[in-house]
Motif scaffolding. Structure first.
Motif, PDB file in Angstrom:
ATOM      1  N   PRO A 168       0.814  -1.217   0.000  1.00  0.00           N
ATOM      2  CA  PRO A 168       0.000   0.000   0.000  1.00  0.00           C
ATOM      3  C   PRO A 168       0.846   1.265   0.000  1.00  0.00           C
ATOM      4  CG  PRO A 168      -0.058  -1.063   2.146  1.00  0.00           C
ATOM      5  CD  PRO A 168       0.616  -2.016   1.221  1.00  0.00           C
ATOM      6  N   VAL A 169       2.080   1.190   0.521  1.00  0.00           N
ATOM      7  CA  VAL A 169       2.990   2.342   0.534  1.00  0.00           C
ATOM      8  C   VAL A 169       4.365   1.858   0.068  1.00  0.00           C
ATOM      9  CG1 VAL A 169       4.105   4.118   1.920  1.00  0.00           C
ATOM     10  CG2 VAL A 169       1.761   3.422   2.452  1.00  0.00           C
ATOM     11  N   ASP A 170       4.922   2.528  -0.921  1.00  0.00           N
ATOM     12  CA  ASP A 170       6.236   2.152  -1.441  1.00  0.00           C
ATOM     13  C   ASP A 170       6.884   3.384  -2.041  1.00  0.00           C
ATOM     14  OD1 ASP A 170       8.442   0.625  -2.225  1.00  0.00           O
ATOM     15  OD2 ASP A 170       7.188  -1.054  -2.892  1.00  0.00           O
ATOM     16  N   VAL A 171       8.082   3.231  -2.572  1.00  0.00           N
ATOM     17  CA  VAL A 171       8.797   4.313  -3.244  1.00  0.00           C
ATOM     18  C   VAL A 171       8.903   3.954  -4.716  1.00  0.00           C
ATOM     19  CG1 VAL A 171      10.109   4.962  -1.189  1.00  0.00           C
ATOM     20  CG2 VAL A 171      11.026   3.225  -2.733  1.00  0.00           C
ATOM     21  N   PRO A 172       9.207   4.925  -5.585  1.00  0.00           N
ATOM     22  CA  PRO A 172       9.338   4.618  -7.019  1.00  0.00           C
ATOM     23  C   PRO A 172      10.299   3.457  -7.266  1.00  0.00           C
ATOM     24  CG  PRO A 172       9.348   6.989  -6.688  1.00  0.00           C
ATOM     25  CD  PRO A 172       9.380   6.373  -5.318  1.00  0.00           C
ATOM     26  N   GLY A 173       9.887   2.575  -8.172  1.00  0.00           N
ATOM     27  CA  GLY A 173      10.692   1.389  -8.444  1.00  0.00           C
ATOM     28  C   GLY A 173      10.362   0.211  -7.545  1.00  0.00           C
ATOM     29  N   ALA A 174       9.379   0.389  -6.654  1.00  0.00           N
ATOM     30  CA  ALA A 174       8.955  -0.680  -5.729  1.00  0.00           C
ATOM     31  C   ALA A 174      10.132  -1.238  -4.947  1.00  0.00           C
ATOM     32  CB  ALA A 174       8.238  -1.794  -6.492  1.00  0.00           C
ATOM     33  N   TRP A 175      11.041  -0.340  -4.508  1.00  0.00           N
ATOM     34  CA  TRP A 175      12.234  -0.792  -3.809  1.00  0.00           C
ATOM     35  C   TRP A 175      11.921  -1.424  -2.467  1.00  0.00           C
ATOM     36  CZ3 TRP A 175      16.353  -1.631  -6.437  1.00  0.00           C
ATOM     37  CH2 TRP A 175      16.643  -0.869  -7.566  1.00  0.00           C
ATOM     38  N   VAL A 176      10.908  -0.925  -1.770  1.00  0.00           N
ATOM     39  CA  VAL A 176      10.543  -1.524  -0.484  1.00  0.00           C
ATOM     40  C   VAL A 176      10.003  -2.939  -0.703  1.00  0.00           C
ATOM     41  CG1 VAL A 176       9.081  -1.340   1.552  1.00  0.00           C
ATOM     42  CG2 VAL A 176      10.101   0.724   0.558  1.00  0.00           C
ATOM     43  N   GLY A 177       9.104  -3.070  -1.693  1.00  0.00           N
ATOM     44  CA  GLY A 177       8.565  -4.389  -2.000  1.00  0.00           C
ATOM     45  C   GLY A 177       9.644  -5.377  -2.388  1.00  0.00           C
ATOM     46  N   ARG A 178      10.591  -4.924  -3.199  1.00  0.00           N
ATOM     47  CA  ARG A 178      11.680  -5.810  -3.612  1.00  0.00           C
ATOM     48  C   ARG A 178      12.574  -6.188  -2.426  1.00  0.00           C
ATOM     49  NH1 ARG A 178      13.733  -3.094  -9.359  1.00  0.00           N
ATOM     50  NH2 ARG A 178      11.680  -3.146 -10.403  1.00  0.00           N
ATOM     51  N   ALA A 179      12.820  -5.220  -1.545  1.00  0.00           N
ATOM     52  CA  ALA A 179      13.664  -5.506  -0.382  1.00  0.00           C
ATOM     53  C   ALA A 179      13.016  -6.541   0.536  1.00  0.00           C
ATOM     54  CB  ALA A 179      13.944  -4.214   0.392  1.00  0.00           C
ATOM     55  N   LEU A 180      11.674  -6.588   0.539  1.00  0.00           N
ATOM     56  CA  LEU A 180      10.967  -7.529   1.401  1.00  0.00           C
ATOM     57  C   LEU A 180      10.826  -8.919   0.774  1.00  0.00           C
ATOM     58  CD1 LEU A 180       8.078  -5.320   2.840  1.00  0.00           C
ATOM     59  CD2 LEU A 180      10.079  -6.185   4.063  1.00  0.00           C
ATOM     60  N   THR A 181      11.286  -9.084  -0.469  1.00  0.00           N
ATOM     61  CA  THR A 181      11.099 -10.357  -1.158  1.00  0.00           C
ATOM     62  C   THR A 181      11.647 -11.555  -0.383  1.00  0.00           C
ATOM     63  OG1 THR A 181      11.038  -9.314  -3.340  1.00  0.00           O
ATOM     64  CG2 THR A 181      11.549 -11.661  -3.274  1.00  0.00           C
ATOM     65  N   PRO A 182      12.844 -11.495   0.219  1.00  0.00           N
ATOM     66  CA  PRO A 182      13.312 -12.672   0.982  1.00  0.00           C
ATOM     67  C   PRO A 182      12.363 -13.071   2.105  1.00  0.00           C
ATOM     68  CG  PRO A 182      15.136 -11.184   0.552  1.00  0.00           C
ATOM     69  CD  PRO A 182      13.894 -10.455   0.135  1.00  0.00           C
ATOM     70  N   LEU A 183      11.795 -12.072   2.812  1.00  0.00           N
ATOM     71  CA  LEU A 183      10.848 -12.365   3.882  1.00  0.00           C
ATOM     72  C   LEU A 183       9.561 -12.957   3.323  1.00  0.00           C
ATOM     73  CD1 LEU A 183       9.811 -12.230   6.809  1.00  0.00           C
ATOM     74  CD2 LEU A 183       9.136  -9.844   6.354  1.00  0.00           C
ATOM     75  N   VAL A 184       9.026 -12.342   2.271  1.00  0.00           N
ATOM     76  CA  VAL A 184       7.778 -12.834   1.682  1.00  0.00           C
ATOM     77  C   VAL A 184       7.980 -14.235   1.099  1.00  0.00           C
ATOM     78  CG1 VAL A 184       5.966 -12.372  -0.007  1.00  0.00           C
ATOM     79  CG2 VAL A 184       7.052 -10.465   1.188  1.00  0.00           C
ATOM     80  N   ARG A 185       9.142 -14.440   0.459  1.00  0.00           N
ATOM     81  CA  ARG A 185       9.436 -15.757  -0.121  1.00  0.00           C
ATOM     82  C   ARG A 185       9.504 -16.829   0.986  1.00  0.00           C
ATOM     83  NH1 ARG A 185      11.976 -17.484  -4.879  1.00  0.00           N
ATOM     84  NH2 ARG A 185      12.472 -15.325  -5.460  1.00  0.00           N
ATOM     85  N   TRP A 186      10.163 -16.513   2.101  1.00  0.00           N
ATOM     86  CA  TRP A 186      10.230 -17.468   3.210  1.00  0.00           C
ATOM     87  C   TRP A 186       8.835 -17.780   3.738  1.00  0.00           C
ATOM     88  CZ3 TRP A 186       8.577 -16.866   8.264  1.00  0.00           C
ATOM     89  CH2 TRP A 186       8.921 -17.889   9.144  1.00  0.00           C
ATOM     90  N   TYR A 187       8.025 -16.746   3.906  1.00  0.00           N
ATOM     91  CA  TYR A 187       6.670 -16.910   4.441  1.00  0.00           C
ATOM     92  C   TYR A 187       5.813 -17.778   3.514  1.00  0.00           C
ATOM     93  CZ  TYR A 187       1.835 -15.599   5.529  1.00  0.00           C
ATOM     94  OH  TYR A 187       0.500 -15.626   5.811  1.00  0.00           O
ATOM     95  N   THR A 188       5.819 -17.466   2.223  1.00  0.00           N
ATOM     96  CA  THR A 188       4.997 -18.239   1.296  1.00  0.00           C
ATOM     97  C   THR A 188       5.492 -19.679   1.166  1.00  0.00           C
ATOM     98  OG1 THR A 188       6.283 -17.270  -0.535  1.00  0.00           O
ATOM     99  CG2 THR A 188       4.160 -16.265  -0.022  1.00  0.00           C
ATOM    100  N   ARG A 189       6.793 -19.895   1.312  1.00  0.00           N
ATOM    101  CA  ARG A 189       7.304 -21.265   1.281  1.00  0.00           C
ATOM    102  C   ARG A 189       6.767 -22.076   2.456  1.00  0.00           C
ATOM    103  NH1 ARG A 189       7.957 -24.808  -1.912  1.00  0.00           N
ATOM    104  NH2 ARG A 189       9.218 -23.435  -3.264  1.00  0.00           N
ATOM    105  N   GLN A 190       6.682 -21.468   3.644  1.00  0.00           N
ATOM    106  CA  GLN A 190       6.122 -22.183   4.799  1.00  0.00           C
ATOM    107  C   GLN A 190       4.666 -22.559   4.545  1.00  0.00           C
ATOM    108  OE1 GLN A 190       8.619 -22.862   6.945  1.00  0.00           O
ATOM    109  NE2 GLN A 190       9.713 -21.534   5.500  1.00  0.00           N
ATOM    110  N   VAL A 191       3.906 -21.625   3.980  1.00  0.00           N
ATOM    111  CA  VAL A 191       2.483 -21.881   3.720  1.00  0.00           C
ATOM    112  C   VAL A 191       2.321 -22.977   2.673  1.00  0.00           C
ATOM    113  CG1 VAL A 191       0.350 -20.863   2.829  1.00  0.00           C
ATOM    114  CG2 VAL A 191       1.787 -19.563   4.420  1.00  0.00           C
ATOM    115  N   ILE A 192       3.107 -22.931   1.598  1.00  0.00           N
ATOM    116  CA  ILE A 192       2.985 -23.936   0.547  1.00  0.00           C
ATOM    117  C   ILE A 192       3.376 -25.319   1.062  1.00  0.00           C
ATOM    118  CG2 ILE A 192       4.071 -24.728  -1.597  1.00  0.00           C
ATOM    119  CD1 ILE A 192       3.781 -21.978  -2.714  1.00  0.00           C
TER     120      ILE A 192
END
Length: 254
Positions: A168-192
């Motif tokens: 919902p809040v990010d900076v141009p280039g989606a840098w915050v979203g990209r920086a969070l990818t390792p965390l999101v990837r770990w989380y989704t791997r646990q769920v899968i």
């Protein structure tokens, strides 16, 4: 003397598609597009997971909302005993579920996408022959889970999952979203992996049950019968126009 077989291929949205027929012009449809691929503000990554179950059972699992409050309890959703009116529509090789519930109490990283309490738009969709797409949208932010299932055997499947998300809040280039990818990837791997375990349990139960490995739907399965109608049509050679269009209202309790 050996011969090397050649097949038409296409590279698209980070994936390579192979057409196993002789004439690619006879393909029934174009390859499925990964949601939000290269769209501004969105982050997309892939996961590849091997499941000990067949395509039909897997796509039903990926679209089954009630299982999330049990299999993924605490990680994605907790039981709330809420009534969820929904509409299931079967049309042109697709089964689409639309949930008429603007408030959905997600747990885990799901809370990250809706800090302002915006109304939720939630849809699940099956696209023949082997694709599912699950969308959770709050205004301009949200996430989509696109799973493309490649069968290895009757009860063995590789699933290529694209996770697309926008904060919902990010900076141009989606840098915050990209920086969070390792965390999101770990989380989704646990769920899968929770789905991996429950689908292997289902396979074992079906194999040892009275149905000889064949799942039998009941009225409680709701949209499963529509998915199975298309999958049965495909197994029988996909002759004719396929299952007729249908639409009905159903109710989930989550």
């Amino acid at each position: 003397m050996g011969r090397l077989a050649r097949f038409p291929t296409r590279e698209q949205d980070g994936l390579v598609y192979v057409y196993l027929g002789k004439d690619v012009t006879q393909a029934r449809a174009e390859p499925f597009r990964v949601p939000y691929w290269n769209e501004r503000g969105w982050t997309v990554y892939f996961m590849v997971t091997r499941f000990a179950n067949g395509v039909t059972n897997l796509v039903e699992n990926f679209m089954d909302v009630p299982h999330t409050s049990f299999v993924h309890r605490g990680w994605f959703r907790n039981p709330t005993r809420k009534r969820v009116p929904s509409t299931v529509k079967r049309h042109a090789g697709r089964v689409r579920m639309t949930y008429h519930q603007e408030e959905d109490a997600l747990t885990g990283l799901g809370r990250l996408f809706n800090p302002r309490g915006l109304p939720l738009v939630h849809t699940d969709e099956f696209i023949v022959p082997n694709v599912t797409r699950v969308d959770y949208q709050w205004g301009d932010s949200g996430f989509a889970i696109n799973s493309q299932c490649t069968p290895i055997g009757p009860t063995d499947t590789l699933v290529y999952t694209a996770i697309s998300y926008r904060l919902p809040v990010d900076v141009p280039g989606a840098w915050v979203g990209r920086a969070l990818t390792p965390l999101v990837r770990w989380y989704t791997r646990q769920v899968i992996q929770q789905d991996v375990r429950i689908m292997e349990t289902q396979r074992q139960g079906l194999k040892g049950g009275p149905g000889g490995g064949v799942y039998s739907s009941t009225e409680a399965d709701l949209h499963h019968a529509d998915i199975e109608a298309y999958r049965r049509w495909l197994r029988e050679g996909a002759h004719g126009p396929g299952p007729e269009d249908a639409e009905r209202d159903v109710v989930f309790w989550v």
